[in-house]
Design a protein around this motif. Structure first.
Motif, short mmCIF file in Angstrom:
data_model
loop_
_atom_site.label_atom_id
_atom_site.label_comp_id
_atom_site.label_asym_id
_atom_site.label_seq_id
_atom_site.Cartn_x
_atom_site.Cartn_y
_atom_site.Cartn_z
N GLY A 69 0.81 -1.22 0.00
CA GLY A 69 0.00 0.00 0.00
C GLY A 69 0.83 1.26 0.00
O GLY A 69 0.40 2.29 0.53
N ILE A 70 2.01 1.22 -0.57
CA ILE A 70 2.87 2.40 -0.65
C ILE A 70 2.30 3.35 -1.70
O ILE A 70 1.96 2.94 -2.81
N VAL A 71 2.17 4.63 -1.35
CA VAL A 71 1.62 5.62 -2.27
C VAL A 71 2.69 6.65 -2.57
O VAL A 71 3.24 7.28 -1.66
N ASP A 72 2.98 6.83 -3.85
CA ASP A 72 3.91 7.87 -4.28
C ASP A 72 3.10 9.15 -4.46
O ASP A 72 2.25 9.24 -5.35
N VAL A 73 3.34 10.13 -3.61
CA VAL A 73 2.55 11.35 -3.59
C VAL A 73 2.67 12.11 -4.92
O VAL A 73 1.67 12.60 -5.46
N LYS A 74 3.87 12.19 -5.44
CA LYS A 74 4.08 12.92 -6.70
C LYS A 74 3.34 12.26 -7.86
O LYS A 74 2.72 12.92 -8.69
N GLU A 75 3.38 10.94 -7.91
CA GLU A 75 2.70 10.21 -8.98
C GLU A 75 1.19 10.33 -8.84
O GLU A 75 0.47 10.51 -9.84
N ALA A 76 0.68 10.28 -7.62
CA ALA A 76 -0.75 10.43 -7.39
C ALA A 76 -1.22 11.82 -7.82
O ALA A 76 -2.28 11.96 -8.44
N GLN A 77 -0.42 12.84 -7.51
CA GLN A 77 -0.76 14.21 -7.90
C GLN A 77 -0.74 14.35 -9.42
O GLN A 77 -1.60 15.00 -10.01
N ARG A 78 0.23 13.73 -10.08
CA ARG A 78 0.34 13.79 -11.53
C ARG A 78 -0.88 13.15 -12.19
O ARG A 78 -1.48 13.71 -13.12
N GLN A 80 -3.83 12.80 -10.86
CA GLN A 80 -4.99 13.67 -10.59
C GLN A 80 -5.00 14.86 -11.55
O GLN A 80 -6.07 15.22 -12.07
N ASP A 81 -3.84 15.44 -11.83
CA ASP A 81 -3.75 16.56 -12.77
C ASP A 81 -4.15 16.14 -14.18
O ASP A 81 -4.85 16.87 -14.88
N VAL A 82 -3.71 14.96 -14.60
CA VAL A 82 -4.07 14.44 -15.92
C VAL A 82 -5.57 14.25 -16.02
O VAL A 82 -6.21 14.61 -17.02
N GLU A 83 -6.17 13.71 -14.96
CA GLU A 83 -7.62 13.50 -14.94
C GLU A 83 -8.38 14.82 -15.00
O GLU A 83 -9.38 14.95 -15.71
N LYS A 86 -8.26 16.16 -18.53
CA LYS A 86 -9.17 15.42 -19.41
C LYS A 86 -10.61 15.90 -19.24
O LYS A 86 -11.36 16.04 -20.21
N ARG A 87 -11.01 16.16 -18.01
CA ARG A 87 -12.38 16.62 -17.75
C ARG A 87 -12.63 17.99 -18.38
O ARG A 87 -13.74 18.29 -18.80
N ARG A 88 -11.60 18.83 -18.42
CA ARG A 88 -11.74 20.16 -19.03
C ARG A 88 -11.57 20.14 -20.54
O ARG A 88 -11.67 21.17 -21.19
N GLY A 89 -11.25 18.94 -21.10
CA GLY A 89 -11.07 18.84 -22.55
C GLY A 89 -9.67 19.22 -23.01
O GLY A 89 -9.47 19.52 -24.18
N LYS A 90 -8.71 19.22 -22.10
CA LYS A 90 -7.33 19.60 -22.44
C LYS A 90 -6.38 18.40 -22.49
O LYS A 90 -5.18 18.54 -22.49
#
Length: 109
Positions: A69-78, A80-83, A86-90
């Motif tokens: 259950g190790i979570v890489d904070v930087k990867e999780a943030q990246r 989330q930003d990609v998602e 995508k929602r904004r159509g960019k």
């Protein structure tokens, strides 16, 4: 009485050729550049790879041991930003399935 120079040189060439066959070296009577010196040398890649220590990142550990259950904070943030983009159509454009779908063919018409 000594042998004439032509006979001597041809015998030396024959001797050199035979020596190369026996000891499995390259026969190069004209002394052309062959690169054999560099081909005989050790490869630099493995030595360089062994010189530098292997650095293990948090994302590599998370992929190696998913049950921990190790979570890489930087990867999780990246992600989330990609998602969000995508929602904004960019987000990244979709790949064309056929030639008619591609933007290039639409511009050329």
């Amino acid at each position: 009485m000594a042998a004439p120079p032509r006979v001597l040189s041809s015998k030396l060439k024959a001797l050199t050729r035979l020596r190369c066959e026996i000891f499995q070296t390259s026969y190069n009577p004209k002394n052309l550049r062959t690169g054999a010196k560099y081909l005989r040398g050790n490869l630099a890649g493995p030595a360089m790879a062994n010189y530098y220590p292997k650095v293990i990142s948090l994302s590599q550990l998370a992929r190696e041991f998913p049950k921990m259950g190790i979570v890489d904070v930087k990867e999780a943030q990246r992600l989330q930003d990609v998602e969000d983009r995508k929602r904004r159509g960019k987000g990244t454009p979709k790949k064309a399935k056929t030639k008619a779908d591609s933007r290039r063919s639409a511009k050329r018409r």
